[in-house]
Motif scaffolding. Structure first.
Motif, mmCIF file in Angstrom:
data_model
loop_
_atom_site.group_PDB
_atom_site.id
_atom_site.type_symbol
_atom_site.label_atom_id
_atom_site.label_comp_id
_atom_site.label_asym_id
_atom_site.label_seq_id
_atom_site.Cartn_x
_atom_site.Cartn_y
_atom_site.Cartn_z
ATOM 1 N N TYR A 1 30.719 38.785 -92.325
ATOM 2 C CA TYR A 1 30.009 37.963 -93.311
ATOM 3 C C TYR A 1 29.866 36.543 -92.793
ATOM 4 O O TYR A 1 28.781 35.951 -92.862
ATOM 5 C CB TYR A 1 30.770 37.978 -94.633
ATOM 6 N N ARG A 2 30.959 35.978 -92.282
ATOM 7 C CA ARG A 2 30.915 34.611 -91.751
ATOM 8 C C ARG A 2 29.916 34.502 -90.609
ATOM 9 O O ARG A 2 29.148 33.533 -90.521
ATOM 10 C CB ARG A 2 32.297 34.169 -91.271
ATOM 11 N N ASN A 3 29.906 35.500 -89.734
ATOM 12 C CA ASN A 3 28.995 35.469 -88.593
ATOM 13 C C ASN A 3 27.536 35.519 -89.041
ATOM 14 O O ASN A 3 26.693 34.757 -88.541
ATOM 15 C CB ASN A 3 29.291 36.631 -87.647
ATOM 16 N N LEU A 4 27.237 36.410 -89.980
ATOM 17 C CA LEU A 4 25.858 36.535 -90.455
ATOM 18 C C LEU A 4 25.431 35.297 -91.239
ATOM 19 O O LEU A 4 24.280 34.865 -91.140
ATOM 20 C CB LEU A 4 25.705 37.782 -91.321
ATOM 21 N N LEU A 5 26.341 34.723 -92.002
ATOM 22 C CA LEU A 5 26.038 33.501 -92.740
ATOM 23 C C LEU A 5 25.743 32.361 -91.769
ATOM 24 O O LEU A 5 24.790 31.588 -91.965
ATOM 25 C CB LEU A 5 27.207 33.133 -93.657
ATOM 26 N N PHE A 6 26.535 32.260 -90.720
ATOM 27 C CA PHE A 6 26.332 31.207 -89.711
ATOM 28 C C PHE A 6 24.999 31.398 -88.997
ATOM 29 O O PHE A 6 24.207 30.449 -88.860
ATOM 30 C CB PHE A 6 27.481 31.235 -88.703
ATOM 31 N N LEU A 7 24.721 32.627 -88.555
ATOM 32 C CA LEU A 7 23.475 32.886 -87.822
ATOM 33 C C LEU A 7 22.253 32.681 -88.713
ATOM 34 O O LEU A 7 21.234 32.142 -88.269
ATOM 35 C CB LEU A 7 23.502 34.306 -87.263
ATOM 36 N N LYS B 1 25.091 38.523 -101.136
ATOM 37 C CA LYS B 1 23.707 38.581 -100.671
ATOM 38 C C LYS B 1 23.247 37.268 -100.047
ATOM 39 O O LYS B 1 22.079 37.139 -99.692
ATOM 40 C CB LYS B 1 22.781 38.933 -101.841
ATOM 41 N N LEU B 2 24.136 36.295 -99.899
ATOM 42 C CA LEU B 2 23.726 34.978 -99.419
ATOM 43 C C LEU B 2 23.190 34.993 -97.988
ATOM 44 O O LEU B 2 22.127 34.411 -97.723
ATOM 45 C CB LEU B 2 24.888 33.992 -99.548
ATOM 46 N N PRO B 3 23.858 35.638 -97.017
ATOM 47 C CA PRO B 3 23.294 35.665 -95.653
ATOM 48 C C PRO B 3 21.912 36.323 -95.622
ATOM 49 O O PRO B 3 21.006 35.833 -94.937
ATOM 50 C CB PRO B 3 24.322 36.473 -94.850
ATOM 51 N N PHE B 4 21.759 37.413 -96.351
ATOM 52 C CA PHE B 4 20.486 38.121 -96.435
ATOM 53 C C PHE B 4 19.393 37.214 -97.011
ATOM 54 O O PHE B 4 18.266 37.164 -96.515
ATOM 55 C CB PHE B 4 20.685 39.361 -97.310
ATOM 56 N N THR B 5 19.736 36.464 -98.058
ATOM 57 C CA THR B 5 18.773 35.577 -98.702
ATOM 58 C C THR B 5 18.349 34.453 -97.765
ATOM 59 O O THR B 5 17.153 34.153 -97.634
ATOM 60 C CB THR B 5 19.376 34.983 -99.984
ATOM 61 N N ILE B 6 19.320 33.815 -97.126
ATOM 62 C CA ILE B 6 19.006 32.712 -96.220
ATOM 63 C C ILE B 6 18.131 33.194 -95.071
ATOM 64 O O ILE B 6 17.171 32.522 -94.665
ATOM 65 C CB ILE B 6 20.296 32.058 -95.694
ATOM 66 N N PHE B 7 18.438 34.371 -94.534
ATOM 67 C CA PHE B 7 17.631 34.930 -93.449
ATOM 68 C C PHE B 7 16.184 35.131 -93.891
ATOM 69 O O PHE B 7 15.246 34.788 -93.173
ATOM 70 C CB PHE B 7 18.225 36.262 -92.988
ATOM 71 N N ALA B 8 15.986 35.689 -95.078
ATOM 72 C CA ALA B 8 14.629 35.961 -95.570
ATOM 73 C C ALA B 8 13.850 34.669 -95.786
ATOM 74 O O ALA B 8 12.659 34.591 -95.445
ATOM 75 C CB ALA B 8 14.698 36.770 -96.868
ATOM 76 N N VAL B 9 14.491 33.651 -96.342
ATOM 77 C CA VAL B 9 13.828 32.353 -96.531
ATOM 78 C C VAL B 9 13.441 31.757 -95.181
ATOM 79 O O VAL B 9 12.334 31.235 -95.005
ATOM 80 C CB VAL B 9 14.747 31.387 -97.301
ATOM 81 N N ALA B 10 14.352 31.846 -94.216
ATOM 82 C CA ALA B 10 14.065 31.322 -92.880
ATOM 83 C C ALA B 10 12.914 32.076 -92.222
ATOM 84 O O ALA B 10 12.095 31.477 -91.511
ATOM 85 C CB ALA B 10 15.319 31.406 -92.008
ATOM 86 N N LEU B 11 12.843 33.369 -92.463
ATOM 87 C CA LEU B 11 11.764 34.165 -91.872
ATOM 88 C C LEU B 11 10.407 33.764 -92.458
ATOM 89 O O LEU B 11 9.408 33.672 -91.725
ATOM 90 C CB LEU B 11 12.029 35.655 -92.103
ATOM 91 N N ILE B 12 10.357 33.518 -93.762
ATOM 92 C CA ILE B 12 9.116 33.044 -94.367
ATOM 93 C C ILE B 12 8.701 31.713 -93.755
ATOM 94 O O ILE B 12 7.529 31.498 -93.415
ATOM 95 C CB ILE B 12 9.276 32.915 -95.903
ATOM 96 N N ALA B 13 9.662 30.810 -93.598
ATOM 97 C CA ALA B 13 9.359 29.505 -93.011
ATOM 98 C C ALA B 13 8.859 29.652 -91.580
ATOM 99 O O ALA B 13 7.928 28.945 -91.154
ATOM 100 C CB ALA B 13 10.600 28.613 -93.059
#
Length: 211
Positions: A13-19, A85-97
């Motif tokens: 979880y920490r790794n995915l949140l960081f990435l 779901k926080l790492p998943f959410t951040i990744f999706a927002v970053a992908l849109i950007a």
């Protein structure tokens, strides 16, 4: 309930949140670069069948502050209520950007209106450097709440996301800040990003605690 400290004990979880967070920072940097580039090479504005038919209304307060609320909500909601779901959410927002940044560099249309002062007067100073006239396709104002609608299944929050989607569509159209294609294409990109993010994360979309 604030439970993220429990999830931070999980190494994956920490790794995915960081990435995901690093990806978000990179995506914002790319948007800044391509936004400046789009402004510098923007061509002439085009006619739009919907914008030509509706009046332009100064909704700059709503344009700025509702979108700020959307950006805070898309991160704060999983942070406080569904940290799994926080790492998943951040990744999706970053992908849109990131996708928007790429399209900014590819499309050189001029904005529907030139006078951005109405918007900038309502924009906090810290965010003025991130506002660009010609980063048009597709509308982030519509894409982010649509992403929230797809990502979070709880009935109350889904009604809120739906309300925010409708408001953002209307505000952007009546402000003439985007062409209508930018606005109505955004939900399709949000859905594609949502499904692609699910594919990338697979079983890591939602972490489970072992008590």
């Amino acid at each position: 309930m604030f439970r993220i400290k429990n999830y931070l004990k999980i190494k994956k979880y920490r790794n995915l949140l960081f990435l995901s967070t690093i990806f978000l920072i990179i995506s914002l940097f790319l948007m800044s670069i391509t936004g400046k580039y789009a402004d510098s090479v923007a061509g002439a504005p085009l006619n739009d069948i919907i914008l030509d038919a509706i009046p332009r209304i100064n909704l700059s307060f709503m344009y700025v502050h509702i979108y700020l609320f959307v950006l805070i909500l898309i991160i704060a909601y999983p942070l406080f209520f569904y940290p799994e779901k926080l790492p998943f959410t951040i990744f999706a927002v970053a992908l849109i950007a990131t996708i928007r940044a790429i399209f900014n560099a590819m499309t050189h249309l001029g904005p529907p209106v030139e006078d951005v002062e109405l918007i900038l007067t309502g924009l906090p100073d810290i965010l003025k450097g991130m506002y660009f006239k010609a980063d048009l396709f597709f509308s982030g104002h519509v894409a982010i709440p649509t992403l929230g609608f797809f990502m979070f299944k709880e009935r109350k929050i889904k009604w809120l996301w739906l309300f925010l989607i409708i408001v953002e569509i209307l505000v952007n159209l009546f402000m003439h800040t985007h062409y209508s294609i930018d606005v109505f294409a955004a939900p399709f990109f949000s859905y594609a990003v949502f499904k692609f993010s699910q594919y990338i994360f697979k079983e890591n979309e939602r972490f489970k605690l072992n008590y």
